[in-house]
Design a protein around this motif. Sequence first.
Motif, mmCIF file in Angstrom:
data_model
loop_
_atom_site.group_PDB
_atom_site.id
_atom_site.type_symbol
_atom_site.label_atom_id
_atom_site.label_comp_id
_atom_site.label_asym_id
_atom_site.label_seq_id
_atom_site.Cartn_x
_atom_site.Cartn_y
_atom_site.Cartn_z
ATOM 1 N N VAL A 205 0.822 -1.214 0.000
ATOM 2 C CA VAL A 205 0.000 0.000 0.000
ATOM 3 C C VAL A 205 0.853 1.260 0.000
ATOM 4 O O VAL A 205 0.415 2.317 -0.468
ATOM 5 C CB VAL A 205 -0.989 -0.021 1.187
ATOM 6 C CG1 VAL A 205 -0.320 0.398 2.491
ATOM 7 C CG2 VAL A 205 -2.215 0.828 0.892
ATOM 8 N N LYS A 206 2.091 1.173 0.481
ATOM 9 C CA LYS A 206 2.935 2.367 0.490
ATOM 10 C C LYS A 206 3.423 2.740 -0.916
ATOM 11 O O LYS A 206 3.998 3.811 -1.104
ATOM 12 C CB LYS A 206 4.127 2.179 1.431
ATOM 13 C CG LYS A 206 5.241 1.287 0.898
ATOM 14 C CD LYS A 206 6.397 1.257 1.887
ATOM 15 C CE LYS A 206 7.570 0.454 1.342
ATOM 16 N NZ LYS A 206 8.690 0.416 2.301
ATOM 17 N N GLU A 207 3.187 1.876 -1.900
ATOM 18 C CA GLU A 207 3.570 2.169 -3.280
ATOM 19 C C GLU A 207 2.736 3.298 -3.878
ATOM 20 O O GLU A 207 3.116 3.908 -4.875
ATOM 21 C CB GLU A 207 3.398 0.923 -4.159
ATOM 22 C CG GLU A 207 4.290 -0.250 -3.797
ATOM 23 C CD GLU A 207 5.685 -0.135 -4.387
ATOM 24 O OE1 GLU A 207 5.928 0.795 -5.182
ATOM 25 O OE2 GLU A 207 6.541 -0.980 -4.044
ATOM 26 N N TYR A 208 1.582 3.600 -3.277
ATOM 27 C CA TYR A 208 0.608 4.479 -3.917
ATOM 28 C C TYR A 208 0.555 5.859 -3.283
ATOM 29 O O TYR A 208 0.612 6.003 -2.064
ATOM 30 C CB TYR A 208 -0.786 3.840 -3.863
ATOM 31 C CG TYR A 208 -0.848 2.575 -4.680
ATOM 32 C CD1 TYR A 208 -1.146 2.615 -6.038
ATOM 33 C CD2 TYR A 208 -0.571 1.345 -4.104
ATOM 34 C CE1 TYR A 208 -1.173 1.451 -6.801
ATOM 35 C CE2 TYR A 208 -0.586 0.177 -4.848
ATOM 36 C CZ TYR A 208 -0.890 0.234 -6.198
ATOM 37 O OH TYR A 208 -0.904 -0.912 -6.943
ATOM 38 N N ASP A 209 0.431 6.871 -4.146
ATOM 39 C CA ASP A 209 0.203 8.231 -3.678
ATOM 40 C C ASP A 209 -1.298 8.507 -3.549
ATOM 41 O O ASP A 209 -1.731 9.177 -2.613
ATOM 42 C CB ASP A 209 0.835 9.244 -4.645
ATOM 43 C CG ASP A 209 2.342 9.128 -4.694
ATOM 44 O OD1 ASP A 209 2.951 8.887 -3.629
ATOM 45 O OD2 ASP A 209 2.908 9.262 -5.786
ATOM 46 N N ALA B 92 -5.357 7.431 -2.979
ATOM 47 C CA ALA B 92 -5.992 6.556 -1.994
ATOM 48 C C ALA B 92 -5.971 5.114 -2.507
ATOM 49 O O ALA B 92 -6.355 4.845 -3.643
ATOM 50 C CB ALA B 92 -7.420 7.008 -1.734
ATOM 51 N N ALA B 93 -5.510 4.197 -1.659
ATOM 52 C CA ALA B 93 -5.369 2.803 -2.069
ATOM 53 C C ALA B 93 -5.778 1.870 -0.938
ATOM 54 O O ALA B 93 -5.674 2.216 0.240
ATOM 55 C CB ALA B 93 -3.924 2.508 -2.490
ATOM 56 N N ALA B 94 -6.252 0.698 -1.330
ATOM 57 C CA ALA B 94 -6.567 -0.375 -0.385
ATOM 58 C C ALA B 94 -5.974 -1.661 -0.921
ATOM 59 O O ALA B 94 -6.068 -1.943 -2.117
ATOM 60 C CB ALA B 94 -8.076 -0.516 -0.213
ATOM 61 N N VAL B 95 -5.368 -2.423 -0.034
ATOM 62 C CA VAL B 95 -4.702 -3.671 -0.407
ATOM 63 C C VAL B 95 -5.216 -4.792 0.480
ATOM 64 O O VAL B 95 -5.180 -4.680 1.707
ATOM 65 C CB VAL B 95 -3.169 -3.553 -0.252
ATOM 66 C CG1 VAL B 95 -2.500 -4.905 -0.505
ATOM 67 C CG2 VAL B 95 -2.616 -2.496 -1.193
ATOM 68 N N ALA B 96 -5.682 -5.858 -0.138
ATOM 69 C CA ALA B 96 -6.091 -7.051 0.602
ATOM 70 C C ALA B 96 -5.048 -8.141 0.381
ATOM 71 O O ALA B 96 -4.610 -8.367 -0.751
ATOM 72 C CB ALA B 96 -7.457 -7.534 0.126
ATOM 73 N N ALA C 290 -5.039 -3.202 4.121
ATOM 74 C CA ALA C 290 -4.255 -2.021 4.491
ATOM 75 C C ALA C 290 -4.686 -0.836 3.640
ATOM 76 O O ALA C 290 -4.929 -0.978 2.437
ATOM 77 C CB ALA C 290 -2.768 -2.286 4.298
ATOM 78 N N PHE C 291 -4.784 0.327 4.283
ATOM 79 C CA PHE C 291 -5.127 1.583 3.620
ATOM 80 C C PHE C 291 -3.978 2.570 3.793
ATOM 81 O O PHE C 291 -3.266 2.531 4.798
ATOM 82 C CB PHE C 291 -6.386 2.201 4.245
ATOM 83 C CG PHE C 291 -7.651 1.419 4.036
ATOM 84 C CD1 PHE C 291 -8.485 1.684 2.969
ATOM 85 C CD2 PHE C 291 -8.010 0.419 4.932
ATOM 86 C CE1 PHE C 291 -9.662 0.971 2.789
ATOM 87 C CE2 PHE C 291 -9.186 -0.304 4.769
ATOM 88 C CZ PHE C 291 -10.016 -0.029 3.680
ATOM 89 N N ASN C 292 -3.841 3.478 2.833
ATOM 90 C CA ASN C 292 -2.890 4.578 3.007
ATOM 91 C C ASN C 292 -3.591 5.898 3.307
ATOM 92 O O ASN C 292 -2.987 6.969 3.233
ATOM 93 C CB ASN C 292 -1.992 4.723 1.779
ATOM 94 C CG ASN C 292 -2.762 5.070 0.511
ATOM 95 O OD1 ASN C 292 -3.995 5.148 0.527
ATOM 96 N ND2 ASN C 292 -2.051 5.248 -0.589
#
Length: 517
Positions: free
Chosen positions: A267-271, A273-277, A313-315
Amino acid sequence: MEDFFVMTKRALISVSDKTGIIEFAEALQSLGYEILSTGGTKSLLKENNVEVTGVDEVTGFPEILEGRVKTLHPSIHGGLLAKQDNESHLKQLEEQGIKPIDLVCVNLYPFQQTIAKSNVSIDEAIENIDIGGPTMLRASAKNHAYITVIVDAADYGTVIEQLQQDGKVDAETRRKLAAKVFRHTAAYDAYISQYLTKVAGEENPERMTITYERKQDLRYGENPHQKAAFYRNPLGSEFSIAHARQHHGKELSYNNIKDADAALQIVKEYDEAAAVAVKHMNPCGVGTGSSPSEAFEKAYEADPTSIFGGIVAFNRAVDGKTAQKLVDIFLEIIIAPAFSEEALEILKSKKNLRLLTVPFDRQTDHEYVYTSVEGGLLVQDQDSFTLEDADVRVVTKRQPTDEEWAAMKMGWKVVKHVKSNAIVVSDDQMTLGIGAGQMNRVGAAAIALQQAGERAKGASLASDAFFPMDDTVEAAAKAGITAIIQPGGSVRDEDSIRKADDYGIAMVLTGVRHFKH
């Protein structure tokens, strides 16, 4: 000789961390101990009406060199290292006028805390390297058959309790305390060696000494028959599961920790808003959007089956709207920079759901990755290479459209975090299919394309390594893929490029692979 050694017990106390030291010294004094001390500890004890003998009174030598030399003297170390049941040792002590020391309580200059400061100078760091303290601790721990040595305030109560009940500290406790001392001084030296190695610019030094502190005992490891514990690097990145704050739910398990770390790294790859399962160390769905709620919708739609029992995980901070969507499915962990009060109220209705916050504003530029193998340790840099760092080339007749570029960038960010061999099918905002951990690349592609189904038409395909043959391109084309991003570097790259041209697929080569074993 007997008359010389008829005396009260002696305790040497010299601490930087003065937590509980006044009460400890008072208890020792009430038990008849003579207290020896130095510097700030001596002043503090005197201010609190504890009778103290200065070390300089014992040595007959003043503290010199701004306090760099005060306890490094035979009158101290003779008292620490003498075997108290050895006639020869006792005779030598009497000849030199040295009396034994029975208890040592020392903790060290705060080197760890000093180098953790963002603006610390090397001069300040050097001045916080303790010399006399470790020397006294090591001497006392070596001689623990006769001396009780304490480095941790948590042990004060145990020592006083035994002294009050039995008049002495038993041999088993003295040995455990000595072992703790050597762990403590070893860790202290490790911090110093790591710091100076970094300052000196040494890469891959001939010896690597790293130290971790226990964060928690775990119920078990990957499986119930395996014992496990979780340790963290006190000087490591605060942007980590090791330093995360837990707001709700059960304790993390071994597998929870590994999966949560995997989700955080993606999730830290994204600037945006992102969500990773994540499930079993692999992403099962990644989505982006204008809000965390929209990003989660896409991550969920990517694979609504695999997300069950997963980690998200969310950023961005999780709000009430997003929480309402999350609470309707079974999840193990949710990670975010923050949770709104409304979100916490909603999510805490799930008794066992773990809620973690991590400071996204404290990401570090560089961390090493350590992987244990039987009998050894592999060390490497983190894979922080991005598409912006790569020498990207379009090698097909057709150039990618803007939408295809966006889709390829989406897939490229994800595929580096998928176990090899890895293939990711995506559009510009979400993953559509992920093939992970296969023994051949076309097999990974088959899984990703099957999962994507009809959604593969017009989508992009990302590969973590080159295509050894053109069969993956063939499979992608038949599924409707219109753009492919891959490292290239195969002796048969031209076969894959020709196949892409045959089907009108735009292909991009990056020159960089992202194996993840």
